[in-house]
Design a protein around this motif. Sequence first.
Motif, PDB file in Angstrom:
ATOM      1  N   LEU A   1       0.867  -1.178   0.000  1.00 24.56           N
ATOM      2  CA  LEU A   1       0.000   0.000   0.000  1.00 24.56           C
ATOM      3  C   LEU A   1       0.901   1.223   0.000  1.00 24.56           C
ATOM      4  O   LEU A   1       1.998   1.189   0.556  1.00 24.56           O
ATOM      5  CB  LEU A   1      -0.885   0.012   1.242  1.00 24.56           C
ATOM      6  CG  LEU A   1      -1.813  -1.190   1.357  1.00 24.56           C
ATOM      7  CD1 LEU A   1      -1.394  -2.070   2.491  1.00 24.56           C
ATOM      8  CD2 LEU A   1      -3.235  -0.752   1.495  1.00 24.56           C
ATOM      9  N   THR A   2       0.444   2.298  -0.605  1.00 31.47           N
ATOM     10  CA  THR A   2       1.249   3.517  -0.625  1.00 31.47           C
ATOM     11  C   THR A   2       0.417   4.709  -0.189  1.00 31.47           C
ATOM     12  O   THR A   2      -0.794   4.769  -0.397  1.00 31.47           O
ATOM     13  CB  THR A   2       1.830   3.820  -2.029  1.00 31.47           C
ATOM     14  OG1 THR A   2       0.747   3.987  -2.953  1.00 31.47           O
ATOM     15  CG2 THR A   2       2.735   2.718  -2.507  1.00 31.47           C
ATOM     16  N   ILE A   3       1.114   5.653   0.425  1.00 28.26           N
ATOM     17  CA  ILE A   3       0.567   6.971   0.742  1.00 28.26           C
ATOM     18  C   ILE A   3       1.567   7.954   0.154  1.00 28.26           C
ATOM     19  O   ILE A   3       2.761   7.877   0.442  1.00 28.26           O
ATOM     20  CB  ILE A   3       0.434   7.197   2.259  1.00 28.26           C
ATOM     21  CG1 ILE A   3      -0.545   6.187   2.875  1.00 28.26           C
ATOM     22  CG2 ILE A   3      -0.012   8.633   2.552  1.00 28.26           C
ATOM     23  CD1 ILE A   3      -0.607   6.238   4.398  1.00 28.26           C
ATOM     24  N   SER A   4       1.083   8.851  -0.677  1.00 26.73           N
ATOM     25  CA  SER A   4       1.978   9.811  -1.337  1.00 26.73           C
ATOM     26  C   SER A   4       1.554  11.237  -1.041  1.00 26.73           C
ATOM     27  O   SER A   4       0.364  11.537  -0.940  1.00 26.73           O
ATOM     28  CB  SER A   4       1.956   9.603  -2.851  1.00 26.73           C
ATOM     29  OG  SER A   4       2.450   8.328  -3.172  1.00 26.73           O
ATOM     30  N   SER A   5       2.556  12.094  -0.920  1.00 27.43           N
ATOM     31  CA  SER A   5       2.328  13.528  -0.760  1.00 27.43           C
ATOM     32  C   SER A   5       3.348  14.254  -1.614  1.00 27.43           C
ATOM     33  O   SER A   5       4.168  13.631  -2.286  1.00 27.43           O
ATOM     34  CB  SER A   5       2.481  13.946   0.706  1.00 27.43           C
ATOM     35  OG  SER A   5       3.841  14.035   1.063  1.00 27.43           O
ATOM     36  N   MET A   6       3.320  15.555  -1.553  1.00 27.87           N
ATOM     37  CA  MET A   6       4.319  16.346  -2.268  1.00 27.87           C
ATOM     38  C   MET A   6       5.702  16.180  -1.634  1.00 27.87           C
ATOM     39  O   MET A   6       6.708  16.320  -2.306  1.00 27.87           O
ATOM     40  CB  MET A   6       3.941  17.830  -2.262  1.00 27.87           C
ATOM     41  CG  MET A   6       2.638  18.100  -2.947  1.00 27.87           C
ATOM     42  SD  MET A   6       2.762  17.687  -4.673  1.00 27.87           S
ATOM     43  CE  MET A   6       1.402  18.603  -5.304  1.00 27.87           C
ATOM     44  N   GLN A   7       5.758  15.846  -0.336  1.00 31.84           N
ATOM     45  CA  GLN A   7       7.023  15.739   0.379  1.00 31.84           C
ATOM     46  C   GLN A   7       7.601  14.322   0.403  1.00 31.84           C
ATOM     47  O   GLN A   7       8.804  14.154   0.520  1.00 31.84           O
ATOM     48  CB  GLN A   7       6.867  16.206   1.841  1.00 31.84           C
ATOM     49  CG  GLN A   7       6.615  17.670   1.999  1.00 31.84           C
ATOM     50  CD  GLN A   7       5.140  18.027   1.817  1.00 31.84           C
ATOM     51  OE1 GLN A   7       4.277  17.172   1.778  1.00 31.84           O
ATOM     52  NE2 GLN A   7       4.871  19.309   1.675  1.00 31.84           N
ATOM     53  N   PHE A   8       6.758  13.290   0.335  1.00 36.50           N
ATOM     54  CA  PHE A   8       7.247  11.929   0.498  1.00 36.50           C
ATOM     55  C   PHE A   8       6.324  10.921  -0.175  1.00 36.50           C
ATOM     56  O   PHE A   8       5.190  11.227  -0.536  1.00 36.50           O
ATOM     57  CB  PHE A   8       7.383  11.580   1.987  1.00 36.50           C
ATOM     58  CG  PHE A   8       6.055  11.520   2.705  1.00 36.50           C
ATOM     59  CD1 PHE A   8       5.310  10.352   2.739  1.00 36.50           C
ATOM     60  CD2 PHE A   8       5.550  12.638   3.347  1.00 36.50           C
ATOM     61  CE1 PHE A   8       4.090  10.309   3.391  1.00 36.50           C
ATOM     62  CE2 PHE A   8       4.333  12.602   3.997  1.00 36.50           C
ATOM     63  CZ  PHE A   8       3.599  11.432   4.024  1.00 36.50           C
TER      64      PHE A   8
ATOM     65  N   HIS B   1      -0.863  16.686   9.113  1.00 38.64           N
ATOM     66  CA  HIS B   1       0.409  17.351   8.823  1.00 38.64           C
ATOM     67  C   HIS B   1       0.638  17.593   7.327  1.00 38.64           C
ATOM     68  O   HIS B   1       1.387  18.490   6.963  1.00 38.64           O
ATOM     69  CB  HIS B   1       1.572  16.516   9.368  1.00 38.64           C
ATOM     70  CG  HIS B   1       1.439  16.222  10.823  1.00 38.64           C
ATOM     71  ND1 HIS B   1       1.775  17.137  11.791  1.00 38.64           N
ATOM     72  CD2 HIS B   1       0.958  15.129  11.481  1.00 38.64           C
ATOM     73  CE1 HIS B   1       1.526  16.615  12.980  1.00 38.64           C
ATOM     74  NE2 HIS B   1       1.027  15.409  12.816  1.00 38.64           N
ATOM     75  N   PHE B   2      -0.004  16.764   6.496  1.00 37.96           N
ATOM     76  CA  PHE B   2       0.194  16.844   5.044  1.00 37.96           C
ATOM     77  C   PHE B   2      -1.170  16.786   4.361  1.00 37.96           C
ATOM     78  O   PHE B   2      -1.730  15.707   4.166  1.00 37.96           O
ATOM     79  CB  PHE B   2       1.070  15.669   4.569  1.00 37.96           C
ATOM     80  CG  PHE B   2       2.368  15.562   5.305  1.00 37.96           C
ATOM     81  CD1 PHE B   2       3.445  16.345   4.940  1.00 37.96           C
ATOM     82  CD2 PHE B   2       2.508  14.677   6.369  1.00 37.96           C
ATOM     83  CE1 PHE B   2       4.644  16.255   5.624  1.00 37.96           C
ATOM     84  CE2 PHE B   2       3.712  14.577   7.059  1.00 37.96           C
ATOM     85  CZ  PHE B   2       4.785  15.375   6.683  1.00 37.96           C
ATOM     86  N   PRO B   3      -1.725  17.932   3.992  1.00 41.75           N
ATOM     87  CA  PRO B   3      -3.091  17.957   3.454  1.00 41.75           C
ATOM     88  C   PRO B   3      -3.221  17.424   2.028  1.00 41.75           C
ATOM     89  O   PRO B   3      -4.326  17.256   1.543  1.00 41.75           O
ATOM     90  CB  PRO B   3      -3.456  19.442   3.509  1.00 41.75           C
ATOM     91  CG  PRO B   3      -2.144  20.148   3.441  1.00 41.75           C
ATOM     92  CD  PRO B   3      -1.162  19.262   4.141  1.00 41.75           C
ATOM     93  N   ASP B   4      -2.114  17.118   1.374  1.00 42.95           N
ATOM     94  CA  ASP B   4      -2.152  16.724  -0.032  1.00 42.95           C
ATOM     95  C   ASP B   4      -1.876  15.235  -0.240  1.00 42.95           C
ATOM     96  O   ASP B   4      -1.204  14.836  -1.175  1.00 42.95           O
ATOM     97  CB  ASP B   4      -1.124  17.546  -0.819  1.00 42.95           C
ATOM     98  CG  ASP B   4       0.293  17.360  -0.283  1.00 42.95           C
ATOM     99  OD1 ASP B   4       0.445  16.858   0.833  1.00 42.95           O
ATOM    100  OD2 ASP B   4       1.237  17.714  -1.004  1.00 42.95           O
ATOM    101  N   LEU B   5      -2.426  14.381   0.609  1.00 49.19           N
ATOM    102  CA  LEU B   5      -2.125  12.949   0.543  1.00 49.19           C
ATOM    103  C   LEU B   5      -3.017  12.209  -0.438  1.00 49.19           C
ATOM    104  O   LEU B   5      -4.192  12.534  -0.617  1.00 49.19           O
ATOM    105  CB  LEU B   5      -2.298  12.312   1.924  1.00 49.19           C
ATOM    106  CG  LEU B   5      -1.326  12.750   3.003  1.00 49.19           C
ATOM    107  CD1 LEU B   5      -1.632  12.034   4.312  1.00 49.19           C
ATOM    108  CD2 LEU B   5       0.104  12.491   2.585  1.00 49.19           C
TER     109      LEU B   5
ATOM    110  N   MET C   1      -3.766   7.936  -1.466  1.00 46.93           N
ATOM    111  CA  MET C   1      -3.539   6.572  -0.994  1.00 46.93           C
ATOM    112  C   MET C   1      -3.898   5.582  -2.092  1.00 46.93           C
ATOM    113  O   MET C   1      -4.914   5.743  -2.765  1.00 46.93           O
ATOM    114  CB  MET C   1      -4.409   6.322   0.242  1.00 46.93           C
ATOM    115  CG  MET C   1      -4.067   5.072   0.995  1.00 46.93           C
ATOM    116  SD  MET C   1      -5.049   4.933   2.513  1.00 46.93           S
ATOM    117  CE  MET C   1      -6.266   3.750   1.976  1.00 46.93           C
ATOM    118  N   SER C   2      -3.071   4.569  -2.272  1.00 49.34           N
ATOM    119  CA  SER C   2      -3.330   3.561  -3.299  1.00 49.34           C
ATOM    120  C   SER C   2      -4.294   2.501  -2.786  1.00 49.34           C
ATOM    121  O   SER C   2      -4.558   2.405  -1.587  1.00 49.34           O
ATOM    122  CB  SER C   2      -2.025   2.878  -3.700  1.00 49.34           C
ATOM    123  OG  SER C   2      -1.589   2.003  -2.661  1.00 49.34           O
TER     124      SER C   2
END
Length: 176
Positions: A48-55, A103-107, A109-110
């Motif tokens: 599973l992945t969680i992606s943001s602009m930072q990570f 902390h990261f509003p731009d997440l 999720m796969s």
Amino acid sequence: MIGPQAQESFEQIFFMAARTRLVTDPQHACEIVAASNDSARGEHAVLLTISSMQFRLLLILNIKDDEAIRTYYLGAAEGALVDAFMEFGNLCCGAMNQHLLEHFPDLGMSTPYALDSQCLQYLRELKPDYVQSYALTIDGAVQLGATLCVCAGAPFDFAAAPLSAAHESAGELELF
């Protein structure tokens, strides 16, 4: 590139999610200990992945198709263990996503997907900034492996607020 508070926060968020979402009954204990990358393997890997602009965070859950896991996640039902387990993995990743949204509003999720567990040996090809594997024991009998792998585009750090099971949502739908 990932600060020490962020590493600790990712671990804390994963622990809370695993203890509340990888169990079939809230009364079941989920013990988690750090493990070597090799010891966290099973025959199947659910990614599973969680992606943001930072990570980009990869959560890899490893299971062996044995009697203890089949009984725990399937009960008397027939079916593919990996399919049933992917639902629990998705709940776990969703709980992590909820906490990270603070902390990261731009997440993003796969959806979960299954891989051969041999894929874990290629994680280093992603040039991760943080990798940690864990051995999980649920209800004293069910053995799972988990690996958190975080790749960052730029240096960052954050500190998650202490989490408690009392404030954990049950995954209900939110209406806006």
